[in-house]
Design an enzyme around this catalytic site. Structure first.
Site, PDB file in Angstrom:
ATOM      1  CB  CYS A   1      -7.579  -7.233   2.587  1.00  8.35           C
ATOM      2  SG  CYS A   1      -6.033  -6.218   2.423  1.00  8.35           S
ATOM      3  CG  PHE A   2     -11.433 -10.328   0.928  1.00  8.45           C
ATOM      4  CD1 PHE A   2     -11.483  -8.811   0.878  1.00  8.45           C
ATOM      5  CD2 PHE A   2     -11.841 -11.090  -0.358  1.00  8.45           C
ATOM      6  CE1 PHE A   2     -11.834  -8.043  -0.123  1.00  8.45           C
ATOM      7  CE2 PHE A   2     -12.024 -10.101  -1.360  1.00  8.45           C
ATOM      8  CZ  PHE A   2     -12.091  -8.767  -1.283  1.00  8.45           C
TER       9      PHE A   2
ATOM     10  CG  PHE B   1     -11.247   1.677  -0.658  1.00 10.80           C
ATOM     11  CD1 PHE B   1     -12.107   0.856   0.088  1.00 10.80           C
ATOM     12  CD2 PHE B   1     -11.444   2.760  -0.312  1.00 10.80           C
ATOM     13  CE1 PHE B   1     -12.987   1.252   1.205  1.00 10.80           C
ATOM     14  CE2 PHE B   1     -12.210   3.499   0.813  1.00 10.80           C
ATOM     15  CZ  PHE B   1     -12.947   2.600   1.664  1.00 10.80           C
TER      16      PHE B   1
ATOM     17  NE  ARG C   1      -8.067 -18.942  -8.108  1.00 10.07           N
ATOM     18  CZ  ARG C   1      -8.029 -17.803  -7.336  1.00 10.07           C
ATOM     19  NH1 ARG C   1      -9.156 -16.913  -7.336  1.00 10.07           N
ATOM     20  NH2 ARG C   1      -7.265 -17.777  -6.211  1.00 10.07           N
TER      21      ARG C   1
ATOM     22  CG  ASN D   1     -11.561  -5.187   2.281  1.00 15.74           C
ATOM     23  OD1 ASN D   1     -11.884  -5.016   1.215  1.00 15.74           O
ATOM     24  ND2 ASN D   1     -10.593  -5.227   3.038  1.00 15.74           N
TER      25      ASN D   1
ATOM     26  CB  VAL E   1      -0.988  -0.195   1.265  1.00 18.07           C
ATOM     27  CG1 VAL E   1      -1.409   1.403   1.275  1.00 18.07           C
ATOM     28  CG2 VAL E   1      -2.099  -1.291   1.043  1.00 18.07           C
TER      29      VAL E   1
ATOM     30  CE  LYS F   1      -9.403  -1.792   3.209  1.00 18.23           C
ATOM     31  NZ  LYS F   1      -9.239  -1.982   1.822  1.00 18.23           N
TER      32      LYS F   1
ATOM     33  CG  PHE G   1     -21.006  -5.035   1.807  1.00 20.26           C
ATOM     34  CD1 PHE G   1     -20.873  -4.920   3.308  1.00 20.26           C
ATOM     35  CD2 PHE G   1     -22.258  -4.601   1.385  1.00 20.26           C
ATOM     36  CE1 PHE G   1     -21.667  -4.555   4.116  1.00 20.26           C
ATOM     37  CE2 PHE G   1     -23.068  -3.736   2.161  1.00 20.26           C
ATOM     38  CZ  PHE G   1     -22.978  -4.027   3.508  1.00 20.26           C
TER      39      PHE G   1
HETATM   40  N1  LIG Z   1      -2.209  -5.026   0.280  1.00 21.91           N
HETATM   41  C1  LIG Z   1      -3.357  -4.338  -0.011  1.00 21.91           C
HETATM   42  O1  LIG Z   1      -3.795  -4.635  -1.178  1.00 21.91           O
HETATM   43  C2  LIG Z   1      -4.090  -3.599   1.082  1.00 21.91           C
HETATM   44  C3  LIG Z   1      -5.172  -2.523   0.350  1.00 21.91           C
HETATM   45  C4  LIG Z   1      -5.596  -1.753   1.407  1.00 21.91           C
HETATM   46  C5  LIG Z   1      -5.115  -1.769   2.718  1.00 21.91           C
HETATM   47  N2  LIG Z   1      -4.094  -2.574   3.140  1.00 21.91           N
HETATM   48  C6  LIG Z   1      -3.836  -2.306   4.536  1.00 21.91           C
HETATM   49  O2  LIG Z   1      -2.780  -1.366   4.590  1.00 21.91           O
HETATM   50  C7  LIG Z   1      -1.866  -1.861   5.588  1.00 21.91           C
HETATM   51  C8  LIG Z   1      -0.378  -2.216   5.028  1.00 21.91           C
HETATM   52  O3  LIG Z   1      -0.444  -3.300   4.172  1.00 21.91           O
HETATM   53  P1  LIG Z   1       0.565  -3.715   3.019  1.00 21.91           P
HETATM   54  O4  LIG Z   1      -0.041  -4.770   2.366  1.00 21.91           O
HETATM   55  O5  LIG Z   1       1.010  -2.597   2.331  1.00 21.91           O
HETATM   56  O6  LIG Z   1       1.565  -4.221   4.365  1.00 21.91           O
HETATM   57  P2  LIG Z   1       3.025  -4.724   3.891  1.00 21.91           P
HETATM   58  O7  LIG Z   1       3.537  -5.769   4.737  1.00 21.91           O
HETATM   59  O8  LIG Z   1       3.496  -4.919   2.298  1.00 21.91           O
HETATM   60  O9  LIG Z   1       3.874  -3.367   4.344  1.00 21.91           O
HETATM   61  C9  LIG Z   1       4.048  -2.949   5.527  1.00 21.91           C
HETATM   62  C10 LIG Z   1       5.268  -2.369   5.846  1.00 21.91           C
HETATM   63  O10 LIG Z   1       5.336  -1.604   7.094  1.00 21.91           O
HETATM   64  C11 LIG Z   1       6.496  -1.873   7.731  1.00 21.91           C
HETATM   65  N3  LIG Z   1       6.661  -1.491   9.016  1.00 21.91           N
HETATM   66  C12 LIG Z   1       5.936  -2.095  10.092  1.00 21.91           C
HETATM   67  N4  LIG Z   1       6.098  -1.358  11.256  1.00 21.91           N
HETATM   68  C13 LIG Z   1       6.913  -0.187  10.917  1.00 21.91           C
HETATM   69  C14 LIG Z   1       7.407   0.691  11.705  1.00 21.91           C
HETATM   70  N5  LIG Z   1       6.879   0.764  13.065  1.00 21.91           N
HETATM   71  N6  LIG Z   1       8.107   1.717  10.973  1.00 21.91           N
HETATM   72  C15 LIG Z   1       8.472   1.642   9.691  1.00 21.91           C
HETATM   73  N7  LIG Z   1       7.957   0.786   9.153  1.00 21.91           N
HETATM   74  C16 LIG Z   1       7.249  -0.465   9.625  1.00 21.91           C
HETATM   75  C17 LIG Z   1       6.933  -3.300   7.289  1.00 21.91           C
HETATM   76  O11 LIG Z   1       8.390  -3.354   7.338  1.00 21.91           O
HETATM   77  C18 LIG Z   1       6.502  -3.389   5.817  1.00 21.91           C
HETATM   78  O12 LIG Z   1       7.262  -2.952   4.978  1.00 21.91           O
HETATM   79  C19 LIG Z   1      -2.476  -2.971   6.116  1.00 21.91           C
HETATM   80  O13 LIG Z   1      -3.202  -2.500   7.394  1.00 21.91           O
HETATM   81  C20 LIG Z   1      -3.272  -3.592   5.354  1.00 21.91           C
HETATM   82  O14 LIG Z   1      -4.454  -4.321   6.041  1.00 21.91           O
HETATM   83  C21 LIG Z   1      -3.601  -3.463   2.227  1.00 21.91           C
HETATM   84  O1  LIG Z   2     -15.290 -12.623  -8.184  1.00 25.24           O
HETATM   85  C1  LIG Z   2     -14.288 -12.855  -7.616  1.00 25.24           C
HETATM   86  C2  LIG Z   2     -13.577 -11.914  -7.299  1.00 25.24           C
HETATM   87  C3  LIG Z   2     -12.198 -12.241  -6.416  1.00 25.24           C
HETATM   88  N1  LIG Z   2     -11.842 -13.483  -6.209  1.00 25.24           N
HETATM   89  C4  LIG Z   2     -10.921 -13.710  -5.272  1.00 25.24           C
HETATM   90  O2  LIG Z   2     -10.695 -12.942  -4.162  1.00 25.24           O
HETATM   91  C5  LIG Z   2      -9.437 -12.700  -3.509  1.00 25.24           C
HETATM   92  C6  LIG Z   2      -9.402 -11.051  -3.510  1.00 25.24           C
HETATM   93  O3  LIG Z   2      -9.480 -10.351  -4.682  1.00 25.24           O
HETATM   94  P1  LIG Z   2      -9.180  -8.709  -5.131  1.00 25.24           P
HETATM   95  O4  LIG Z   2     -10.292  -8.291  -3.892  1.00 25.24           O
HETATM   96  O5  LIG Z   2      -9.543  -8.446  -6.350  1.00 25.24           O
HETATM   97  O6  LIG Z   2      -7.989  -8.347  -4.447  1.00 25.24           O
HETATM   98  P2  LIG Z   2      -7.290  -7.643  -3.076  1.00 25.24           P
HETATM   99  O7  LIG Z   2      -5.849  -7.261  -3.445  1.00 25.24           O
HETATM  100  O8  LIG Z   2      -7.357  -8.744  -1.781  1.00 25.24           O
HETATM  101  O9  LIG Z   2      -8.315  -6.421  -2.688  1.00 25.24           O
HETATM  102  C7  LIG Z   2      -9.163  -6.473  -1.744  1.00 25.24           C
HETATM  103  O10 LIG Z   2      -8.661  -6.039  -0.455  1.00 25.24           O
HETATM  104  C8  LIG Z   2      -7.930  -4.854  -0.535  1.00 25.24           C
HETATM  105  C9  LIG Z   2      -7.234  -4.808   0.786  1.00 25.24           C
HETATM  106  O11 LIG Z   2      -8.133  -4.293   1.857  1.00 25.24           O
HETATM  107  C10 LIG Z   2      -8.894  -3.902  -0.737  1.00 25.24           C
HETATM  108  O12 LIG Z   2      -8.420  -2.523  -0.574  1.00 25.24           O
HETATM  109  C11 LIG Z   2      -9.706  -4.038  -2.339  1.00 25.24           C
HETATM  110  O13 LIG Z   2     -10.649  -3.112  -2.400  1.00 25.24           O
HETATM  111  C12 LIG Z   2     -10.173  -5.368  -2.175  1.00 25.24           C
HETATM  112  O14 LIG Z   2     -10.730  -5.884  -3.529  1.00 25.24           O
HETATM  113  C13 LIG Z   2      -8.690 -13.104  -4.632  1.00 25.24           C
HETATM  114  O15 LIG Z   2      -8.033 -14.335  -4.195  1.00 25.24           O
HETATM  115  C14 LIG Z   2      -9.254 -13.307  -5.830  1.00 25.24           C
HETATM  116  O16 LIG Z   2      -8.932 -14.381  -6.747  1.00 25.24           O
HETATM  117  C15 LIG Z   2     -13.035 -14.385  -6.468  1.00 25.24           C
HETATM  118  O17 LIG Z   2     -12.700 -15.542  -5.857  1.00 25.24           O
HETATM  119  N2  LIG Z   2     -14.045 -14.004  -6.983  1.00 25.24           N
END
Ligand SMILES: NC(=O)c1ccc[n+]([C@@H]2O[C@H](COP(=O)([O-])OP(=O)(O)OC[C@H]3O[C@@H](n4cnc5c(N)ncnc54)[C@H](O)[C@@H]3O)[C@@H](O)[C@H]2O)c1
Ligand SMILES: O=c1ccn([C@@H]2O[C@H](COP(=O)(O)OP(=O)(O)O[C@H]3O[C@H](CO)[C@@H](O)[C@H](O)[C@H]3O)[C@@H](O)[C@H]2O)c(=O)[nH]1
EC number: 1.1.1.22
Length: 628
Positions: free
Chosen positions: A420-421, A305, A595, A368, A159, A364, A370
């Site tokens: 996330c989910f 998101f 899939r 997720n 992120v 948020k 939903f």
């Molecule tokens: N991955 C996604 O698609 C996604 C989408 C939306 C929200 N989120 C949320 O965003 C957050 C981060 O997710 P991510 O996937 O980027 O995780 P990530 O593990 O890829 O990245 C988190 C980073 O934070 C660093 N970190 C942890 N504690 C720290 C500190 N005290 N100081 C400095 N660095 C520190 C870690 O070393 C790591 O590199 C989570 O809460 C996740 O639920 C993730």
């Molecule tokens: O019709 C579908 C859509 C998705 N998936 C699966 O669901 C998982 C999650 O997919 P997706 O939501 O596309 O990816 P994420 O990166 O996990 O994104 C979700 O999680 C993020 C972290 O919170 C949010 O920011 C996003 O809005 C939300 O879509 C994956 O394993 C997909 O293969 C299915 O099985 N069927």
């Protein structure tokens, strides 16, 4: 405060992990201003104005921070080769393309994996086009460039990295520094091989890095200098103590907040980017204000998101940007500041939603929940389709045609994965339980139960179809990432499917175009929820699974196999030469499509016995029990 080694920061701000300076914390409590004065919109505006003057004096909005260490700018060629995290610090080379000849060699040993990147696709091309057009929009936005805002993002992950890169691209007058405690991860961000694979990300980073986008391990320095601090650190599920298995572990968030409180010398807007439980902002506020030394903090919730694989597209054109803040004049000003200084540069006004803090935090988790609920709904129907002869694709299409329901997110699968989910629903469940709402908690729990059921149902289909045992049989796994277009394997359903097959003593051969052998072995040996901690804190078993091999080619993986399972919807699996695969497999040859990427009829014509999720069953499978 002088520069501090990364590890020292870590030890210092996490009481449970290191010798936090408790006396220092008490001291700062003692001298903190007991009554938080009004959020200094004026103070912040002054600092912004002062920065603007400095920027103007520096002669333009493409400002390079004067104190930026030069070492941040040139690419760092190599990262720690052992770092191939489960979504954590990842060696730069890991998600990258080996020379074509090398792809036929089997990778061995930790960190040896280099994965090729798919050829440029339309998505990447459209991102490039947008990049080329962005000059024009920059012109429109020069009005913002009179102010030099400095942003620091704590957490350079999936992120933090992409979101900050896009902010830097769209807001050239803002200096953005992404900091992390992981040196390998920061090194990778500063190299030509970024630590995560995401279509279009390379182009965005190349455009801004060294201009107004920087990656650094000097966490304290950049936090101290920032006007706006995004916190995008891990928020894993707790594995121990109160709420274990459900509640969010806010250790990393808390340590970040304590560090912010400790090093700040000027007023800050602190933005929750991580997904957090409702009311986290209140806790963060307490940490900051109890240590405030007269500094004013405003906490905002700005959940992200983006979905992986489409992160850049999602960030360029978000469905909405959500900003929650306190409903005080100061809170409202902070919300406006984030909206106008940052997001209004490229996000249309009507897509920027502002709410109170708790609505933003809860939205948020609800979004997720939903989304995951839709997948569990269609997956539940897929089981019924198999029992009745209906076809889940036809059912989903017919259902999705109702405009009130809509067609998206109705693809039946082996189960949802990703970081996330599951985590966010468990978090929601825990919050419901804590608020005395067990019925609501149970309702959401069911989404995860169906997901687990779908994964074990798939394993049962494999085992029961193959004469109720896979012991000693070679099973090819095509796809290990939790979805296509990412190398991320966090909570991928492939882990549970492999565990299920290994439990029945199968020999597994895995091919995924983006995931390394080291990563797969780590995933299979890691405890539940352990993956969501920074890499250096992840406990793993040192033993690799000998029954698991990882190869670089789908044909190699399927050679001599009794069955093949498709677990990620990579496009290339649609166009494999299945006749060639069939010819090289044991007979009867089975395909289990988790899939729905292959055409079952075509494969049956070749001679395969095919199981596709939610599709009418092959005659062979009809005689087998659905549950082994
Ligand atoms: N991955 C996604 O698609 C996604 C989408 C939306 C929200 N989120 C949320 O965003 C957050 C981060 O997710 P991510 O996937 O980027 O995780 P990530 O593990 O890829 O990245 C988190 C980073 O934070 C660093 N970190 C942890 N504690 C720290 C500190 N005290 N100081 C400095 N660095 C520190 C870690 O070393 C790591 O590199 C989570 O809460 C996740 O639920 C993730
Ligand atoms: O019709 C579908 C859509 C998705 N998936 C699966 O669901 C998982 C999650 O997919 P997706 O939501 O596309 O990816 P994420 O990166 O996990 O994104 C979700 O999680 C993020 C972290 O919170 C949010 O920011 C996003 O809005 C939300 O879509 C994956 O394993 C997909 O293969 C299915 O099985 N069927």
């Amino acid at each position: 405060m002088g520069p501090f080694p990364v590890w020292a920061i870590w030890a210092r701000y996490i009481p449970s992990l290191g010798p936090i300076s408790r006396s220092k914390f008490s001291r700062s409590l003692a001298y903190s201003v007991p009554c938080l004065s009004l959020w200094a919109s004026s103070t912040l505006t002054h600092s912004l104005a002062a920065a603007a003057a400095a920027a103007a004096a520096a002669g333009g909005h493409r400002h390079h921070h004067p104190q930026q260490p030069p070492s941040l700018h040139p690419p760092v060629p190599t990262a720690d080769p052992s770092s191939n995290p489960h979504g954590q610090p990842r060696a730069a080379s890991e998600s990258r393309s080996p020379p074509r000849s090398a792809r036929h060699r089997r990778p061995s040993g930790p960190g040896s994996g280099c994965r090729r990147r798919p050829p440029p696709d339309l998505n990447a091309i459209s991102i490039l086009l947008t990049l080329m057009q962005s000059d024009d929009s920059d012109l429109k936005l020069r009005k913002f460039s009179q102010k030099m805002v400095k942003i620091c993002c704590i957490g350079a992950g999936y992120v933090g990295g992409p979101t900050m890169a896009v902010i830097a691209l769209k807001c050239p007058a803002i200096e953005v520094v992404v900091v992390d405690i992981s040196k390998p991860r920061i090194d990778a961000w500063n190299s030509d091989q970024l630590p995560i694979y995401e279509p279009g990300l390379d182009e965005v980073v190349k455009e801004c890095r060294g201009r107004n986008l920087f990656f650094s391990t000097d966490v304290e320095k950049h936090v101290a200098e920032a006007d706006i601090i995004f916190v995008s650190v891990n928020t894993p599920t707790k594995t121990r103590g109160l709420g274990a298995g459900k509640a969010a572990d806010l250790t990393y968030w808390e340590s970040a907040a304590r560090m912010i409180a400790d090093v700040s010398k000027s007023d800050k807007i602190v933005v929750e980017k991580s997904t957090v439980p409702v009311k986290t902002a209140e806790a963060i506020e307490k940490i900051l204000t109890h240590n405030s030394k007269g500094i004013n903090y405003q906490i905002l919730s700005n959940p992200e998101f983006l979905a992986e694989g489409t992160a850049i597209k999602d960030l360029f054109k978000p469905d909405r940007v959500l900003i929650g803040g306190r409903e005080t004049p100061e809170g409202k000003k902070a919300v406006q500041a984030l909206k106008e200084e940052v997001y209004a540069h490229w996000v249309p006004e009507d897509r920027i939603i502002t709410t109170n803090l708790w609505s933003a935090e809860l939205s948020k988790l609800a979004a997720n929940a939903f989304l995951a609920q839709r997948i569990s709904s269609v997956n539940a129907i897929s089981a019924l389709c198999e029992a009745t002869g209906a076809n889940v694709s036809e059912v989903a299409y017919a259902v999705g045609k109702d405009t009130r329901i809509g067609p998206k997110f109705l693809n039946a699968s082996v189960g949802f994965g990703g970081s996330c989910f599951q985590k966010d629903i468990l978090n929601l469940v825990y919050i419901c339980e804590c608020n005395g709402l067990p019925e609501v908690a149970n309702y959401w729990k069911q989404v995860i139960k169906i997901n687990d059921y779908q994964k074990s149902r798939f394993v049962n289909r494999v085992v029961s179809s193959m004469f109720n045992t896979v012991s000693g049989k070679k099973i090819a796994i095509l796809g290990f990432a939790f979805k296509k277009d990412t190398g991320d394997t966090r909570e991928t359903p492939a882990i549970d499917v492999c565990h299920g097959l290994l439990g029945d003593k199968a020999q597994i051969s895995i091919y995924d175009p983006q995931v390394t052998e080291d990563q797969i072995q780590r995933d299979l040996s890691m405890g539940k929820f352990d993956w969501d901690h920074p890499r250096h804190l992840q406990p793993t078993s040192p033993t690799a699974f000998k029954q698991v091999s990882v190869v670089w080619d789908a044909y190699e993986a399927t050679k001599g196999a009794h069955g093949l399972c498709i677990l990620t919807e990579w496009d290339e699996f649609k166009t494999l030469d299945y006749q060639r695969i069939f010819d090289n497999m044991q007979k009867p040859a089975f395909v289990f499509d988790g899939r729905n990427v292959v055409d079952p009829e075509k494969l049956r014509e070749i001679g395969f016995i095919v199981y596709s999720i939610g599709k009418p069953l092959d005659a062979w499978l009809k005689d087998m029990p659905a549950v082994a």
